[in-house]
Design a protein around this motif. Structure first.
Motif, PDB file in Angstrom:
ATOM      1  N   THR A   1       0.989  -1.164   0.240  1.00 40.19           N
ATOM      2  CA  THR A   1      -0.053  -0.043  -0.097  1.00 40.19           C
ATOM      3  C   THR A   1       0.803   1.281   0.142  1.00 40.19           C
ATOM      4  OG1 THR A   1      -0.155   0.069   2.341  1.00 40.19           O
ATOM      5  CG2 THR A   1      -1.873  -1.384   1.196  1.00 40.19           C
ATOM      6  N   CYS A   2       2.107   1.151   0.116  1.00 42.72           N
ATOM      7  CA  CYS A   2       3.045   2.490   0.391  1.00 42.72           C
ATOM      8  C   CYS A   2       4.165   2.369  -0.733  1.00 42.72           C
ATOM      9  CB  CYS A   2       3.946   2.219   1.454  1.00 42.72           C
ATOM     10  SG  CYS A   2       3.035   2.346   3.329  1.00 42.72           S
ATOM     11  N   THR A   3       4.148   1.322  -1.830  1.00 35.16           N
ATOM     12  CA  THR A   3       5.013   1.404  -2.712  1.00 35.16           C
ATOM     13  C   THR A   3       5.077   2.547  -3.888  1.00 35.16           C
ATOM     14  OG1 THR A   3       3.851  -0.275  -3.926  1.00 35.16           O
ATOM     15  CG2 THR A   3       5.792  -1.205  -2.312  1.00 35.16           C
ATOM     16  N   ALA A   4       3.628   2.735  -4.332  1.00 33.63           N
ATOM     17  CA  ALA A   4       3.206   3.667  -5.004  1.00 33.63           C
ATOM     18  C   ALA A   4       3.921   5.289  -4.821  1.00 33.63           C
ATOM     19  CB  ALA A   4       1.857   3.833  -5.635  1.00 33.63           C
ATOM     20  N   HIS A   5       3.246   5.500  -3.210  1.00 31.13           N
ATOM     21  CA  HIS A   5       3.798   6.667  -2.870  1.00 31.13           C
ATOM     22  C   HIS A   5       5.235   6.975  -2.859  1.00 31.13           C
ATOM     23  CE1 HIS A   5       4.258   9.475   0.794  1.00 31.13           C
ATOM     24  NE2 HIS A   5       3.729  10.179  -0.129  1.00 31.13           N
ATOM     25  N   ILE A   6       6.039   5.907  -2.060  1.00 27.58           N
ATOM     26  CA  ILE A   6       7.381   5.736  -1.951  1.00 27.58           C
ATOM     27  C   ILE A   6       8.193   6.099  -3.496  1.00 27.58           C
ATOM     28  CG2 ILE A   6       9.593   4.220  -1.708  1.00 27.58           C
ATOM     29  CD1 ILE A   6       7.643   2.638   0.594  1.00 27.58           C
ATOM     30  N   CYS A   7       7.606   5.534  -4.485  1.00 30.41           N
ATOM     31  CA  CYS A   7       8.218   5.664  -5.945  1.00 30.41           C
ATOM     32  C   CYS A   7       8.040   7.142  -6.137  1.00 30.41           C
ATOM     33  CB  CYS A   7       7.506   4.816  -6.999  1.00 30.41           C
ATOM     34  SG  CYS A   7       8.000   3.139  -6.488  1.00 30.41           S
ATOM     35  N   VAL A   8       6.846   7.539  -5.955  1.00 34.56           N
ATOM     36  CA  VAL A   8       6.736   9.047  -6.183  1.00 34.56           C
ATOM     37  C   VAL A   8       7.491  10.128  -5.561  1.00 34.56           C
ATOM     38  CG1 VAL A   8       4.901  10.951  -6.355  1.00 34.56           C
ATOM     39  CG2 VAL A   8       4.279   8.564  -7.212  1.00 34.56           C
ATOM     40  N   VAL A   9       7.589   9.855  -4.131  1.00 39.74           N
ATOM     41  CA  VAL A   9       8.442  10.655  -3.330  1.00 39.74           C
ATOM     42  C   VAL A   9       9.785  10.643  -3.661  1.00 39.74           C
ATOM     43  CG1 VAL A   9       9.275  10.863  -1.115  1.00 39.74           C
ATOM     44  CG2 VAL A   9       6.729  10.454  -1.337  1.00 39.74           C
ATOM     45  N   MET A  10      10.238   9.424  -3.934  1.00 36.95           N
ATOM     46  CA  MET A  10      11.774   9.172  -4.287  1.00 36.95           C
ATOM     47  C   MET A  10      11.988  10.026  -5.786  1.00 36.95           C
ATOM     48  SD  MET A  10      12.664   5.355  -3.125  1.00 36.95           S
ATOM     49  CE  MET A  10      14.470   5.789  -3.770  1.00 36.95           C
ATOM     50  N   MET A  11      10.975   9.989  -6.735  1.00 37.26           N
ATOM     51  CA  MET A  11      11.436  10.671  -7.957  1.00 37.26           C
ATOM     52  C   MET A  11      11.264  11.976  -7.686  1.00 37.26           C
ATOM     53  SD  MET A  11       9.304   9.806 -11.404  1.00 37.26           S
ATOM     54  CE  MET A  11       7.608  10.338 -10.780  1.00 37.26           C
ATOM     55  N   SER A  12      10.372  12.441  -7.188  1.00 40.96           N
ATOM     56  CA  SER A  12      10.033  13.884  -7.019  1.00 40.96           C
ATOM     57  C   SER A  12      11.215  14.638  -6.667  1.00 40.96           C
ATOM     58  CB  SER A  12       8.823  14.158  -6.332  1.00 40.96           C
ATOM     59  OG  SER A  12       7.768  13.696  -7.040  1.00 40.96           O
ATOM     60  N   PHE A  13      11.755  14.056  -5.312  1.00 47.33           N
ATOM     61  CA  PHE A  13      12.755  14.706  -4.418  1.00 47.33           C
ATOM     62  C   PHE A  13      14.108  14.703  -5.158  1.00 47.33           C
ATOM     63  CE2 PHE A  13       9.447  14.912  -1.115  1.00 47.33           C
ATOM     64  CZ  PHE A  13       9.427  16.238  -0.950  1.00 47.33           C
ATOM     65  N   THR A  14      14.375  13.388  -5.872  1.00 41.83           N
ATOM     66  CA  THR A  14      15.614  13.033  -6.351  1.00 41.83           C
ATOM     67  C   THR A  14      15.549  13.819  -7.518  1.00 41.83           C
ATOM     68  OG1 THR A  14      15.487  10.637  -5.869  1.00 41.83           O
ATOM     69  CG2 THR A  14      16.945  11.408  -7.549  1.00 41.83           C
ATOM     70  N   LEU A  15      14.754  14.016  -8.437  1.00 44.25           N
ATOM     71  CA  LEU A  15      14.971  15.053  -9.365  1.00 44.25           C
ATOM     72  C   LEU A  15      15.038  16.647  -9.032  1.00 44.25           C
ATOM     73  CD1 LEU A  15      12.265  13.627 -11.935  1.00 44.25           C
ATOM     74  CD2 LEU A  15      14.701  13.449 -12.364  1.00 44.25           C
ATOM     75  N   PHE A  16      14.276  16.884  -7.845  1.00 49.94           N
ATOM     76  CA  PHE A  16      14.522  18.354  -7.276  1.00 49.94           C
ATOM     77  C   PHE A  16      15.967  18.546  -6.797  1.00 49.94           C
ATOM     78  CE2 PHE A  16      14.563  20.937  -3.616  1.00 49.94           C
ATOM     79  CZ  PHE A  16      14.260  21.896  -3.919  1.00 49.94           C
ATOM     80  N   PHE A  17      16.463  17.533  -6.000  1.00 51.14           N
ATOM     81  CA  PHE A  17      18.000  17.656  -5.680  1.00 51.14           C
ATOM     82  C   PHE A  17      18.843  17.607  -6.978  1.00 51.14           C
ATOM     83  CE2 PHE A  17      16.154  16.791  -1.416  1.00 51.14           C
ATOM     84  CZ  PHE A  17      16.559  17.743  -0.641  1.00 51.14           C
ATOM     85  N   ILE A  18      18.619  16.887  -7.983  1.00 49.56           N
ATOM     86  CA  ILE A  18      19.547  16.870  -8.926  1.00 49.56           C
ATOM     87  C   ILE A  18      19.546  18.336  -9.754  1.00 49.56           C
ATOM     88  CG2 ILE A  18      20.015  15.829 -11.417  1.00 49.56           C
ATOM     89  CD1 ILE A  18      18.767  13.202 -10.181  1.00 49.56           C
ATOM     90  N   SER A  19      18.275  18.851  -9.696  1.00 50.55           N
ATOM     91  CA  SER A  19      17.954  20.157 -10.649  1.00 50.55           C
ATOM     92  C   SER A  19      18.934  21.225  -9.714  1.00 50.55           C
ATOM     93  CB  SER A  19      16.542  20.493 -10.468  1.00 50.55           C
ATOM     94  OG  SER A  19      16.422  21.975 -11.006  1.00 50.55           O
ATOM     95  N   ILE A  20      18.641  21.116  -8.262  1.00 58.17           N
ATOM     96  CA  ILE A  20      19.476  21.939  -7.525  1.00 58.17           C
ATOM     97  C   ILE A  20      20.836  22.121  -7.637  1.00 58.17           C
ATOM     98  CG2 ILE A  20      19.797  22.765  -5.096  1.00 58.17           C
ATOM     99  CD1 ILE A  20      17.385  24.014  -6.249  1.00 58.17           C
ATOM    100  N   LEU A  21      21.421  20.674  -7.773  1.00 59.53           N
ATOM    101  CA  LEU A  21      22.846  20.385  -7.610  1.00 59.53           C
ATOM    102  C   LEU A  21      23.586  21.149  -9.061  1.00 59.53           C
ATOM    103  CD1 LEU A  21      23.184  17.196  -5.810  1.00 59.53           C
ATOM    104  CD2 LEU A  21      23.784  19.241  -5.057  1.00 59.53           C
ATOM    105  N   THR A  22      22.540  20.709 -10.020  1.00 65.28           N
ATOM    106  CA  THR A  22      23.105  21.270 -11.339  1.00 65.28           C
ATOM    107  C   THR A  22      23.282  22.428 -11.397  1.00 65.28           C
ATOM    108  OG1 THR A  22      20.990  20.865 -12.188  1.00 65.28           O
ATOM    109  CG2 THR A  22      22.475  18.903 -12.425  1.00 65.28           C
ATOM    110  N   ASN A  23      22.249  23.456 -10.970  1.00 68.54           N
ATOM    111  CA  ASN A  23      22.452  24.687 -10.969  1.00 68.54           C
ATOM    112  C   ASN A  23      23.574  25.334 -10.075  1.00 68.54           C
ATOM    113  OD1 ASN A  23      20.094  25.457 -12.653  1.00 68.54           O
ATOM    114  ND2 ASN A  23      18.796  25.041 -11.018  1.00 68.54           N
ATOM    115  N   TRP A  24      23.789  24.621  -8.904  1.00 69.52           N
ATOM    116  CA  TRP A  24      24.875  24.984  -8.123  1.00 69.52           C
ATOM    117  C   TRP A  24      26.362  24.805  -8.454  1.00 69.52           C
ATOM    118  CZ3 TRP A  24      22.406  24.249  -2.462  1.00 69.52           C
ATOM    119  CH2 TRP A  24      21.392  25.125  -2.299  1.00 69.52           C
ATOM    120  N   PHE A  25      26.527  23.559  -8.898  1.00 68.97           N
ATOM    121  CA  PHE A  25      27.735  22.735  -9.039  1.00 68.97           C
ATOM    122  C   PHE A  25      28.106  22.327 -10.447  1.00 68.97           C
ATOM    123  CE2 PHE A  25      26.323  21.988  -4.733  1.00 68.97           C
ATOM    124  CZ  PHE A  25      27.237  22.837  -3.915  1.00 68.97           C
ATOM    125  N   GLY A  26      26.893  22.601 -11.242  1.00 63.78           N
ATOM    126  CA  GLY A  26      27.241  22.032 -12.596  1.00 63.78           C
ATOM    127  C   GLY A  26      27.577  22.927 -13.626  1.00 63.78           C
TER     128      GLY A  26
END
Length: 312
Positions: A242-267
């Motif tokens: 019952t949690c797997t869908a939400h876990i996948c969405v959370v991991m994808m959303s926040f992972t992409l968000f932090f990748i975006s921040i890191l590429t802006n700051w250090f890329g």
């Protein structure tokens, strides 16, 4: 050169360049972007339609899915409408007020999306850790109130950004090398003191995202503690699923968000065009994939979608 002359002659407007240097490929770049956008609209509107039509889905979990779908539609639409105008019709001009409005709406909906994910984590916590009281703790009315609180939080936290930027002077350079208006891009072309703008955006970023991530992690920490006490393997798998869908969405959303921040700051070694294309994908991929994840992982929703699509 014509865009540059326009930016000088009209100080009340900006020029969004799209992908500078790749203007000849704008049509080709627009094809996958448009395809992703249409898929995201179809998927999220399908969720809204099915949940709205089916009385059996008028439950807190599916109300949260509708909130997630609305924020996904808002995020992708706020980015792609202007981007497609640039790619297809070369309409690069945008007023200062229009730019501030797009920036505010994009960041506000993104923060509301994060608030919905936190509420969904709380929903899963109650469903697993306190199932007997789930119906009394999480009613539809209470979920709607939590969604409204998340929206109000986003508006109050982000309203200072356009207000502060509207007081900034934009001297000669009104050209934004991007497909949409974002806060950091507008700060970079200001010729005034942007210390307050940068400080406020950083504090807000760490406080809000840090708080949301902490609440999600806390919810799943308590969920894991309960799951480890379940002796039956079948019951454990059922609860975890019952949690797997939400876990996948959370991991994808926040992972992409932090990748975006890191590429802006250090890329610094990443070319600007790659930055721009990645930034658009970060706002397009989650809205496209989220309804697919929930459609696959949530049997009740999947069955209803199949029922309506097979009819047609």
């Amino acid at each position: 050169m014509a865009d540059f002359n326009l930016s000088l002659s009209d100080p009340s407007s900006f020029i969004l360049m799209g992908t500078p240097g790749l203007e000849a490929a704008h049509l080709w770049i627009s094809i996958p972007f448009f395809a992703f956008y249409i898929i995201s609209l179809l998927g999220n509107f399908m969720v809204l339609f099915v949940v709205g039509k089916e009385q059996t889905l008028h439950k807190p979990m599916y109300l949260l899915l509708c909130m997630l779908a609305l924020t996904d539609i808002g995020i992708s639409t706020s980015v792609m409408t202007k981007a497609l105008c640039i790619f297809w019709f070369n309409l690069k001009g945008i007023t200062v007020r229009g730019c501030l409005t797009q920036m505010f709406f994009l960041h506000m909906v993104s923060m509301s999306h994060s608030a919905v994910l936190v509420t969904m984590a709380f929903d899963r916590y109650v469903a697993i850790c306190n199932p007997l009281r789930y119906a009394t703790i999480l009613t539809n009315a209470r979920i709607a109130k939590l969604g409204l609180v998340g929206l109000i939080r986003s508006v109050l936290f982000l309203l200072p950004l356009p207000l502060l930027l509207s007081r900034q002077p934009f001297c000669g350079n009104h050209i934004i090398p991007h497909t949409y208006c974002e806060h950091i891009a507008m700060v970079k072309i200001s010729c005034g003191d942007t210390t307050v703008n940068r400080a406020y955006s950083l504090v807000m970023l760490f406080v809000v995202i840090g708080l949301d991530l902490t609440l999600v992690a806390l919810s799943y920490g308590l969920i894991i503690r309960v799951l480890l006490r379940i002796s039956s393997k079948k019951a454990y798998q059922k609860a975890f699923n019952t949690c797997t869908a939400h876990i996948c969405v959370v991991m994808m959303s926040f992972t992409l968000f932090f990748i975006s921040i890191l590429t802006n700051w250090f890329g610094q070694q990443i070319t600007p065009n790659v930055h721009i294309i990645l930034a658009n994908l970060f706002f397009l991929l989650p809205p496209m994939i989220n309804p697919i994840i929930y459609g696959i992982k949530t049997k009740e929703l999947r069955d209803k979608v199949v029922k309506y699509t097979s009819r047609r």
